[in-house]
Design a protein around this motif. Sequence first.
Motif, PDB file in Angstrom:
ATOM      1  N   ILE A 109     -17.155  -7.120 -57.439  1.00  0.00           N
ATOM      2  CA  ILE A 109     -18.558  -7.565 -57.450  1.00  0.00           C
ATOM      3  C   ILE A 109     -19.457  -6.371 -57.768  1.00  0.00           C
ATOM      4  CG2 ILE A 109     -20.428  -8.480 -56.027  1.00  0.00           C
ATOM      5  CD1 ILE A 109     -18.239 -10.058 -54.489  1.00  0.00           C
ATOM      6  N   GLY A 110     -19.178  -5.233 -57.132  1.00  0.00           N
ATOM      7  CA  GLY A 110     -19.983  -4.036 -57.374  1.00  0.00           C
ATOM      8  C   GLY A 110     -19.954  -3.622 -58.835  1.00  0.00           C
ATOM      9  N   LEU A 111     -18.760  -3.686 -59.446  1.00  0.00           N
ATOM     10  CA  LEU A 111     -18.619  -3.321 -60.857  1.00  0.00           C
ATOM     11  C   LEU A 111     -19.443  -4.258 -61.732  1.00  0.00           C
ATOM     12  CD1 LEU A 111     -17.111  -1.473 -62.861  1.00  0.00           C
ATOM     13  CD2 LEU A 111     -15.302  -3.163 -62.914  1.00  0.00           C
ATOM     14  N   THR A 112     -19.384  -5.547 -61.409  1.00  0.00           N
ATOM     15  CA  THR A 112     -20.139  -6.538 -62.178  1.00  0.00           C
ATOM     16  C   THR A 112     -21.635  -6.296 -62.039  1.00  0.00           C
ATOM     17  OG1 THR A 112     -18.382  -8.044 -61.533  1.00  0.00           O
ATOM     18  CG2 THR A 112     -20.294  -9.007 -62.621  1.00  0.00           C
ATOM     19  N   VAL A 113     -22.072  -6.030 -60.819  1.00  0.00           N
ATOM     20  CA  VAL A 113     -23.497  -5.778 -60.583  1.00  0.00           C
ATOM     21  C   VAL A 113     -23.955  -4.567 -61.397  1.00  0.00           C
ATOM     22  CG1 VAL A 113     -25.164  -4.972 -58.859  1.00  0.00           C
ATOM     23  CG2 VAL A 113     -23.595  -6.834 -58.306  1.00  0.00           C
ATOM     24  N   ALA A 114     -23.176  -3.476 -61.324  1.00  0.00           N
ATOM     25  CA  ALA A 114     -23.569  -2.251 -62.021  1.00  0.00           C
ATOM     26  C   ALA A 114     -23.621  -2.477 -63.529  1.00  0.00           C
ATOM     27  CB  ALA A 114     -22.581  -1.133 -61.693  1.00  0.00           C
ATOM     28  N   ALA A 115     -22.597  -3.147 -64.075  1.00  0.00           N
ATOM     29  CA  ALA A 115     -22.543  -3.347 -65.526  1.00  0.00           C
ATOM     30  C   ALA A 115     -23.713  -4.206 -65.983  1.00  0.00           C
ATOM     31  CB  ALA A 115     -21.213  -3.998 -65.917  1.00  0.00           C
ATOM     32  N   ASN A 116     -24.022  -5.265 -65.241  1.00  0.00           N
ATOM     33  CA  ASN A 116     -25.123  -6.134 -65.643  1.00  0.00           C
ATOM     34  C   ASN A 116     -26.466  -5.451 -65.470  1.00  0.00           C
ATOM     35  OD1 ASN A 116     -24.115  -8.804 -66.546  1.00  0.00           O
ATOM     36  ND2 ASN A 116     -22.966  -8.592 -64.645  1.00  0.00           N
ATOM     37  N   LEU A 117     -26.597  -4.685 -64.399  1.00  0.00           N
ATOM     38  CA  LEU A 117     -27.833  -3.941 -64.146  1.00  0.00           C
ATOM     39  C   LEU A 117     -28.147  -3.016 -65.322  1.00  0.00           C
ATOM     40  CD1 LEU A 117     -29.790  -3.259 -61.604  1.00  0.00           C
ATOM     41  CD2 LEU A 117     -28.356  -1.244 -61.388  1.00  0.00           C
ATOM     42  N   LEU A 118     -27.131  -2.214 -65.694  1.00  0.00           N
ATOM     43  CA  LEU A 118     -27.348  -1.226 -66.755  1.00  0.00           C
ATOM     44  C   LEU A 118     -27.530  -1.914 -68.099  1.00  0.00           C
ATOM     45  CD1 LEU A 118     -24.774   1.308 -65.418  1.00  0.00           C
ATOM     46  CD2 LEU A 118     -27.190   1.763 -65.761  1.00  0.00           C
ATOM     47  N   ASN A 119     -26.760  -2.970 -68.324  1.00  0.00           N
ATOM     48  CA  ASN A 119     -26.870  -3.677 -69.591  1.00  0.00           C
ATOM     49  C   ASN A 119     -28.266  -4.267 -69.738  1.00  0.00           C
ATOM     50  OD1 ASN A 119     -25.860  -4.753 -72.040  1.00  0.00           O
ATOM     51  ND2 ASN A 119     -25.718  -6.747 -71.034  1.00  0.00           N
ATOM     52  N   TYR A 120     -28.780  -4.845 -68.666  1.00  0.00           N
ATOM     53  CA  TYR A 120     -30.119  -5.451 -68.753  1.00  0.00           C
ATOM     54  C   TYR A 120     -31.184  -4.379 -68.954  1.00  0.00           C
ATOM     55  CZ  TYR A 120     -34.391  -7.855 -67.794  1.00  0.00           C
ATOM     56  OH  TYR A 120     -35.665  -8.327 -67.916  1.00  0.00           O
ATOM     57  N   ILE A 121     -31.141  -3.339 -68.122  1.00  0.00           N
ATOM     58  CA  ILE A 121     -32.204  -2.332 -68.177  1.00  0.00           C
ATOM     59  C   ILE A 121     -32.154  -1.519 -69.470  1.00  0.00           C
ATOM     60  CG2 ILE A 121     -33.103  -0.230 -67.102  1.00  0.00           C
ATOM     61  CD1 ILE A 121     -32.051  -1.308 -64.443  1.00  0.00           C
ATOM     62  N   MET A 122     -30.966  -1.011 -69.780  1.00  0.00           N
ATOM     63  CA  MET A 122     -30.856  -0.017 -70.857  1.00  0.00           C
ATOM     64  C   MET A 122     -30.703  -0.639 -72.246  1.00  0.00           C
ATOM     65  SD  MET A 122     -31.209   2.697 -69.145  1.00  0.00           S
ATOM     66  CE  MET A 122     -30.863   3.958 -70.361  1.00  0.00           C
ATOM     67  N   ILE A 123     -30.122  -1.839 -72.313  1.00  0.00           N
ATOM     68  CA  ILE A 123     -29.811  -2.413 -73.630  1.00  0.00           C
ATOM     69  C   ILE A 123     -30.736  -3.580 -73.961  1.00  0.00           C
ATOM     70  CG2 ILE A 123     -27.974  -3.378 -75.083  1.00  0.00           C
ATOM     71  CD1 ILE A 123     -27.339  -0.555 -74.028  1.00  0.00           C
ATOM     72  N   LEU A 124     -30.917  -4.506 -73.023  1.00  0.00           N
ATOM     73  CA  LEU A 124     -31.639  -5.741 -73.340  1.00  0.00           C
ATOM     74  C   LEU A 124     -33.139  -5.612 -73.134  1.00  0.00           C
ATOM     75  CD1 LEU A 124     -29.179  -8.313 -71.747  1.00  0.00           C
ATOM     76  CD2 LEU A 124     -29.360  -7.620 -74.126  1.00  0.00           C
ATOM     77  N   ASP A 125     -33.559  -5.067 -71.999  1.00  0.00           N
ATOM     78  CA  ASP A 125     -34.971  -5.122 -71.660  1.00  0.00           C
ATOM     79  C   ASP A 125     -35.818  -4.167 -72.490  1.00  0.00           C
ATOM     80  OD1 ASP A 125     -37.152  -6.038 -70.278  1.00  0.00           O
ATOM     81  OD2 ASP A 125     -37.064  -4.397 -68.823  1.00  0.00           O
ATOM     82  N   TRP A 126     -35.422  -2.913 -72.513  1.00  0.00           N
ATOM     83  CA  TRP A 126     -36.228  -1.941 -73.265  1.00  0.00           C
ATOM     84  C   TRP A 126     -35.285  -0.900 -73.863  1.00  0.00           C
ATOM     85  CZ3 TRP A 126     -41.136   0.958 -71.072  1.00  0.00           C
ATOM     86  CH2 TRP A 126     -41.842   1.494 -72.152  1.00  0.00           C
TER      87      TRP A 126
END
Lengths: 506, 175
Positions: free
Chosen positions: B64-81
């Motif tokens: 779960i932690g790995l999934t949270v981290a990957a999605n967090l970074l993907n959203y912030i760094m790649i998708l959002d801005w």
Amino acid sequence: MYTFSNKLKTFAFVLMALGLMGIAYGFLSAPKTTQDVEKILAESHHGGHHAEATTHDAHAAAPAAEEHNAEKEVDAKLEAIAHEAKTHEVAADSVHKTETDSTHAAAPVAEEEHHEAHAATAETHEVDAHKEHQEHLEHVLHQLQNKPWAALYVACIFFLLISVGVLAFYAIQWAAQAGWSPVLFRVMEGITAYLLPGSIIFIVLLVACGMHMNHLFVWMGEGVTDPASPNYDAIIAGKSGFLNVPFFLGRAVVFLAGWNLYRYLSRKNSLAQDNASDDSFYKKNFKMAAGFLAFFIVTESIASWDWVMSVDPHWYSTLFGWYVFASFFVSGITTIAFVTLYLKSKGYLEYVNTSHIHDLAKFMFGISVFWTYLWFSQFMLMWYSNIPEEVTYFVTRIEHFKLPFFGMVVLNFVLPILILINTDFKRLTWIIVMAGIIILTGHYIDFFNMIMPATVGDQWFIGAAELGALAFFLGLFILVVFTALTKAPLLAKRNPLIEESKHFHY
Amino acid sequence: MSTNKVIHAIYTDDDVLMDAVKATRAAHHHIEEVYTPFPVHGLDKAMGLAPTRIAIASFIYGCIGLTVAANLLNYIMILDWPQDIGGKPSFAFYQNMPAFVPVMFELTVFFAAHLMVITFYLRSKLWPFKSAENPDVRTTDDHFLMEVAVSGNEDDMVSFFKNTGAVEVKVIDKH
């Protein structure tokens, strides 16, 4: 006492014979001249071209080599900027057009002269292209001639370092006064018996390199340190205080002699302890193990610069010694587990229980993760800073060795961590064997990835020469190790920790 | 006929306790609980307790932690801005993945460790201000106590536990 089964002995001889055939085929099929190379390139032209195209595509996907290609891939969000750039381009074009037009109009007389000059340039271009083509052929020739040598070198150093890894593990068990492992000491001593023949073959190979029989080590090339030579390389010349053939061979001899000496003496003391009346041989071995480990960590680090890193003499990495160590250390532990399981299945190791196997499997698991930690630390630091002089190491690997380079991370990390994380699994023979095969394959590919890109470059292939060399050394390894196992009882008798080890239970 | 009575057999040595536990199990008395001042190796096996599943829970928390981290970074760094920060390629997740690995590793360990500890507290009913449950204060120092439900003849049971090497055998009414 263990008796070498005839089946296994025959198997080892068959492996060695097949391996020799593969090695011979590799050397015989290597091209001799640039004409041969031209033929090979012409034959594989279509295929080669196609492969080039795919690597080009794949190149964009490489995390370390993304810069340029990634920039070319216009993202939807960057489209607006790109559009703007296009407008600029059009404007620049029109300016350029008017300029050329005016030049043409103003100087009609100069046209003929211009034409002549153009023809002359074309001619020099042709000459240049021819020269470039010849240089390219020579480059490919060297790579293809290196191929059988590099195949031999990788297999030789892989099996040599497996026995060195086992020796280091053995010394650690002595120095740490481990209570679980003394029942496995004879197995480890048997495996380290390969150290002597392995080092002799390896030294012969290094001498062959030093005698210019191949181009494995660029810094050994003629004229590399001579400023008057066309082969002069200032960077290598600056390192020639360390990288010169006599010093290099001398170091190799000293390191291997030191390791072999420890192996010989510790085995002798270990056997003498069986019939001793006190623990004096045990104490001697304990002190010797501590001394050896101090000697080993220094020499292993230098050996890894010499034997592995110096194929890329323009590149350096500070944690390289540890990285190489982790790679062969985990391979060595896996080999101990293999030989133990084999002997146990034949009923030779009475006191080895699943708890001993469990401990070995924990080491396989832990050191696999340790290897990954070092691999990633080395890769990520260079990828992150992206300094051209050091990142080329990974750029060539990701461009030409994409599958082996990333495949080995799967084999050496992802699969072992998923298979060996379960406590119950670490006690099952078939799981350990499966994980062990994965780990050993992965670390062979690791050494392949360290040596091949610098020696054969994009001409690499795992074919008859590579598999032949691997089979030959595997056969030799089996022959030497199992012969050594027949020489002494498989249970150390008077080791002070042997009773604890016999009843070891986790 | 069931009673609320339990026997408290007190021992002063863990080896004696282990033998007593084995004898009690062999005599088919039901061991309610064993109180010890320190972990006794092999006691859970002798008592026939089921193995813990906390490692499995921890593995799941790590995933779960790995999934949270990957999605967090993907959203912030790649998708959002997806800014260009020092030339790092933020066009796709895999392109900038090595830079995310330290965070993904730490969050995996963080989730696996902390959620496992919290699971342990919940499952063993431990929290601040919880009233202590030890039936005899000496069990936290140097005494071992085995609590066995009384069934059948009480006197027979008392003499049975006296014979297992107990220094003290008490019959207690539990509510």
